[in-house]
Design an enzyme around this catalytic site. Structure first.
Site, mmCIF file in Angstrom:
data_model
loop_
_atom_site.group_PDB
_atom_site.id
_atom_site.type_symbol
_atom_site.label_atom_id
_atom_site.label_comp_id
_atom_site.label_asym_id
_atom_site.label_seq_id
_atom_site.Cartn_x
_atom_site.Cartn_y
_atom_site.Cartn_z
ATOM 1 N N VAL A 11 105.068 22.087 -65.222
ATOM 2 C CA VAL A 11 105.406 21.234 -66.356
ATOM 3 C C VAL A 11 106.857 20.756 -66.258
ATOM 4 C CG1 VAL A 11 105.722 21.207 -68.866
ATOM 5 C CG2 VAL A 11 103.658 22.200 -67.881
ATOM 6 N N LYS A 35 114.434 28.438 -55.112
ATOM 7 C CA LYS A 35 113.687 27.242 -55.514
ATOM 8 C C LYS A 35 114.648 26.066 -55.726
ATOM 9 C CE LYS A 35 109.968 27.261 -58.709
ATOM 10 N NZ LYS A 35 109.528 27.238 -60.119
ATOM 11 N N THR A 121 103.359 25.962 -73.532
ATOM 12 C CA THR A 121 102.261 26.232 -74.462
ATOM 13 C C THR A 121 102.537 27.547 -75.178
ATOM 14 O OG1 THR A 121 100.745 25.088 -72.997
ATOM 15 C CG2 THR A 121 99.759 26.576 -74.611
ATOM 16 N N LYS A 204 97.961 21.801 -79.214
ATOM 17 C CA LYS A 204 97.823 22.167 -77.793
ATOM 18 C C LYS A 204 96.720 23.205 -77.584
ATOM 19 C CE LYS A 204 98.458 22.782 -73.540
ATOM 20 N NZ LYS A 204 99.142 22.255 -72.410
ATOM 21 N N GLY A 257 88.643 27.483 -64.512
ATOM 22 C CA GLY A 257 89.661 28.465 -64.136
ATOM 23 C C GLY A 257 91.031 27.849 -64.284
ATOM 24 N N CYS A 260 95.619 27.668 -67.168
ATOM 25 C CA CYS A 260 95.705 27.237 -68.576
ATOM 26 C C CYS A 260 94.494 27.646 -69.411
ATOM 27 C CB CYS A 260 95.904 25.736 -68.642
ATOM 28 S SG CYS A 260 97.375 25.213 -67.772
ATOM 29 N N ARG A 327 95.694 30.270 -58.758
ATOM 30 C CA ARG A 327 95.738 31.213 -59.882
ATOM 31 C C ARG A 327 94.449 31.096 -60.707
ATOM 32 N NH1 ARG A 327 101.149 29.450 -62.737
ATOM 33 N NH2 ARG A 327 100.371 27.441 -62.009
HETATM 34 C C1 UGA Z 1 94.350 21.759 -68.437
HETATM 35 C C2 UGA Z 1 94.196 20.548 -69.392
HETATM 36 O O1 UGA Z 1 93.178 19.668 -68.899
HETATM 37 C C3 UGA Z 1 95.515 19.791 -69.544
HETATM 38 O O2 UGA Z 1 95.370 18.753 -70.499
HETATM 39 C C4 UGA Z 1 96.592 20.783 -70.011
HETATM 40 O O3 UGA Z 1 97.859 20.159 -70.109
HETATM 41 C C5 UGA Z 1 96.707 21.912 -69.005
HETATM 42 O O4 UGA Z 1 95.423 22.570 -68.909
HETATM 43 C C6 UGA Z 1 97.753 22.890 -69.488
HETATM 44 O O5 UGA Z 1 97.541 23.513 -70.541
HETATM 45 O O6 UGA Z 1 98.841 22.954 -68.906
HETATM 46 P P1 UGA Z 1 94.448 22.030 -65.753
HETATM 47 O O7 UGA Z 1 94.276 23.501 -66.027
HETATM 48 O O8 UGA Z 1 95.546 21.586 -64.848
HETATM 49 O O9 UGA Z 1 94.671 21.224 -67.146
HETATM 50 O O10 UGA Z 1 93.083 21.495 -65.127
HETATM 51 P P2 UGA Z 1 91.738 20.808 -65.653
HETATM 52 O O11 UGA Z 1 91.560 19.543 -64.934
HETATM 53 O O12 UGA Z 1 91.669 20.775 -67.126
HETATM 54 O O13 UGA Z 1 90.640 21.851 -65.103
HETATM 55 C C7 UGA Z 1 90.564 23.195 -65.583
HETATM 56 C C8 UGA Z 1 89.334 23.883 -65.016
HETATM 57 O O14 UGA Z 1 88.149 23.331 -65.578
HETATM 58 C C9 UGA Z 1 89.183 23.737 -63.491
HETATM 59 O O15 UGA Z 1 88.739 24.967 -62.948
HETATM 60 C C10 UGA Z 1 88.119 22.667 -63.340
HETATM 61 O O16 UGA Z 1 87.415 22.734 -62.140
HETATM 62 C C11 UGA Z 1 87.233 22.986 -64.542
HETATM 63 N N1 UGA Z 1 86.411 21.840 -64.980
HETATM 64 C C12 UGA Z 1 87.019 20.717 -65.463
HETATM 65 C C13 UGA Z 1 85.037 21.943 -64.955
HETATM 66 O O17 UGA Z 1 84.467 22.975 -64.540
HETATM 67 N N2 UGA Z 1 84.291 20.885 -65.393
HETATM 68 C C14 UGA Z 1 84.865 19.739 -65.863
HETATM 69 O O18 UGA Z 1 84.121 18.824 -66.254
HETATM 70 C C15 UGA Z 1 86.257 19.660 -65.898
#
Ligand code: UGA
Length: 429
Positions: A11, A35, A121, A204, A257, A260, A327
C-alpha cells in the site's frame, strides 16, 4: 503537495509512487534500511506490474525519495500517511502495535500542524486511539487532524487501481483537513466520499468482507452445480448480467486467499464480537472457503485413489495472478496438503517461485511451464495466471503418465479438453 508515507509495503509504496506520478513531492519512510537502500538504487522489493518503471521515473524526476528517518518525513511534509502492516493475531484480532508505534513517532517529531492520514486497514475506532496517542506523546502541543483514508487497491493491479479508483473514502472528525485531502486526490478524478472516521474505517472491512462473501457464494453455488450437472460459469454469467449483482468476484476457485480477505474477515468477526454481535454470516463465509479446498483435495484423491508416492505437477503458487505474493495462498496450502498425503510435487509459477522456495522447500521447482508435467501422474492448476492458458497441452499429455488435469481456476474448456483426450476436472461444471 508535500506528502510523507510511513511504511513501504504494497500500500505505502504504490500510494507514494502514484502520488509522485501525479505531481506531489513524496517522501517514503521505512524502518527496514536494506529495503530503503534497494529502493534508492532503483530496485523494488515486490513484483507489481508497472511499479518499477514508475518508481524509477519519479525518483529521477526528484519527486520521490526514501528514508529510514520518520522525523525527517514528518518535518518536511504537511500530510503524513500511515501505511504500516496490521497483521492478524492468533485469536483473529488485529495487531495494532505498528500503528501505535508510528503514532508515537509522528507525535514526537511534530513541531507544526499536521494532517495524519491512516491508510492501513484497521478496526473501527482506531482513528480515535491514534488521535489520543498523538495528543499524549506530542510534547510541542501543536494542532493536528487525524483522517481515515482506506485503500482499496488489489495486488497485481495496484497501480491501475490507485490511478483510477472507483471511489476515495475520506473519514474526518472536522472539516478542516478535507480541502487538503481533496487537493491531494484531485488529479485522480474519482468521486470522493467524505464521512466520519468510524464509517470510513468500517467501509473498508465491510467491503472486503462483502467481496469475500461473493466468492464464497459462487463457490457454494459451484457445489450445487456439480451435484446437478449445471455449469457454474454459465450461472455466474447469468447472475452477473444483473447490474445489481455484477459479474466481478463471481469466479469460482479453490477459495480466496492473500494477505487481506482471510485476515480482514477474522478481524471483522472479532470487531463485531466485541460490540456484542455474533456475525454468523461471515463465519459461514469462512467455512465455505475452507470446505472449498477440502473438496478440491478430495476430488484429486478420489481420482488418483492413493496420493502417497504419486507425482503431481502444480501450476501456480501465488495467491492469484500478476503477483509474486504467496502469503495465505490457496496454491501453497494445496501443495502442503498434497505433500502431507505423501505425494511429490513439481511446481511452477511465473513470478512467485523465489518467494515460495523457503516456505515450500521439499518440491521440485521447474522453470519452464511446459516441463512441469514430466513424469507426473496428474497436473493441477492452482493460480489463474493468463500464461497457463498457453500451456502446450499436447506436450503435457505426452509427458504425463496419464492425461489427468485438476483445474482449480476453470482455465480450460471442459468439452475441448475431453476432445483432446484429457480426464479434466474443474470446479462446478
Ligand atoms: C483485496 C481487495 O480486492 C482490495 O480491494 C483491497 O484493497 C485489498 O484486498 C486489501 O485489503 O488490501 P487482494 O487481496 O489484493 O485485494 O486480491 P483480490 O483480487 O481481491 O483477490 C483475493 C483472493 O480472492 C485471491 O485469492 C483471488 O484468487 C480470490 N478470488 C477473487 C476468487 O477466488 N474469485 C474471484 O472472483 C475473485
Amino acid at each position: 503537495m508535500k506528502l510523507t508515507i510511513i511504511g513501504t509495503g504494497y500500500v505505502g509504496l504504490v500510494t507514494g509512487t502514484c502520488f509522485a506520478e501525479v505531481g506531489h513531492q513524496v517522501i517514503c519512510v521505512d524502518n527496514d534500511a536494506a529495503k530503503v537502500e534497494m529502493l534508492k538504487a532503483g530496485g523494488i522489493p515486490i513484483y507489481e506490474p508497472g511499479l518499477e518503471e514508475l518508481v524509477r521515473k519519479n525518483v529521477a524526476a526528484g519527486r520521490l525519495s526514501f528514508t529510514v528517518n520518520t522525523a525527517e518525513g514528518v518535518e518536511k511534509s504537511d500530510v503524513v500517511f500511515i501505511a504500516v502492516p496490521t497483521p492478524p493475531q492468533t485469536d483473529g484480532s488485529v495487531d495494532l502495535s505498528f500503528i501505535e508505534k508510528v503514532a508515537r513517532e509522528i507525535a514526537a517529531a511534530m513541531t507544526s500542524y499536521k494532517i495524519i492520514v491512516d491508510k492501513s486497514t484497521v478496526p473501527v475506532k482506531t482513528g480515535d486511539k491514534v488521535a489520543e496517542t498523538i495528543k499524549r506523546y506530542c510534547k510541542a502541543q501543536v494542532d493536528f487532524d487525524v483522517v481515515s483514508n482506506p485503500e482499496f487497491l488489489r495486488e497485481g493491479f495496484a497501480v491501475e487501481d490507485l490511478m483510477k479508483p472507483d471511489r476515495i473514502v475520506v473519514g474526518v472528525r472536522s472539516q478542516r483537513p478535507v480541502a487538503a485531502l481533496k487537493e491531494i486526490y484531485a488529479p485522480f478524478k474519482s468521486p470522493i466520499i467524505v464521512t466520519d472516521i468510524n464509517s470510513a474505517e468500517l467501509i473498508k472491512h465491510a467491503s472486503n468482507s462483502f467481496l469475500a462473501l461473493k466468492i464464497s457464494y459462487i463457490n457454494a453455488i459451484s457445489v450445487l452445480c456439480e451435484a446437478t450437472g449445471a455449469n457454474v460459469q454459465e450461472v455466474a454469467n447469468g447472475m452477473g448480467m444483473d447490474e445489481r449483482i455484477g459479474r466481478r468476484f463471481l469466479n469460482p476457485s479453490l477459495g480466496f486467499g492473500g494477505s487481506c480477505f482471510p485476515k480482514d474477515l477474522s478481524a471483522f468477526i472479532k470487531i463485531a464480537e466485541q460490540t456484542g454481535y455474533d456475525f454468523r454470516l461471515l463465519k459461514e463465509v469462512q467455512r465455505i472457503n475452507t470446505e472449498q479446498m477440502d473438496r478440491f483435495v478430495k476430488k484429486i484423491a478420489d481420482t488418483l485413489w492413493v496420493l502417497k508416492d504419486k507425482k503431481i505437477g502444480v501450476l501456480g503458487l501465488a495467491f492469484k495472478q500478476n503477483t509474486d505474493d504467496v502469503r495465505m495462498s490457496p496454491a501453497m496450502d494445496l501443495c502442503q496438503r498434497l505433500l502431507k498425503e505423501g505425494a511429490s510435487l513439481r511446481v511452477h509459477d511465473p513470478k512467485a517461485m523465489d518467494k515460495a522456495r523457503s516456505l515450500l522447500p521439499n518440491v521440485t521447482y521447474v522453470d519452464d511451464l511446459n516441463d512441469v508435467a514430466e513424469g507426473c501422474d496428474a497436473l493441477v492448476v492452482a493460480t489463474e495466471w493468463d500464461e497457463f492458458k498457453k500451456l502446450d497441452l499436447e506436450r503435457a499429455r505426452r509427458l504425463l503418465s496419464h492425461p489427468i488435469m485438476f483445474d482449480g481456476r476453470n482455465m480450460f474448456d471442459p468439452e475441448e479438453m475431453e476432445r483432446l483426450g484429457w480426464i479434466y476436472k474443474s470446479i462446478g461444471r
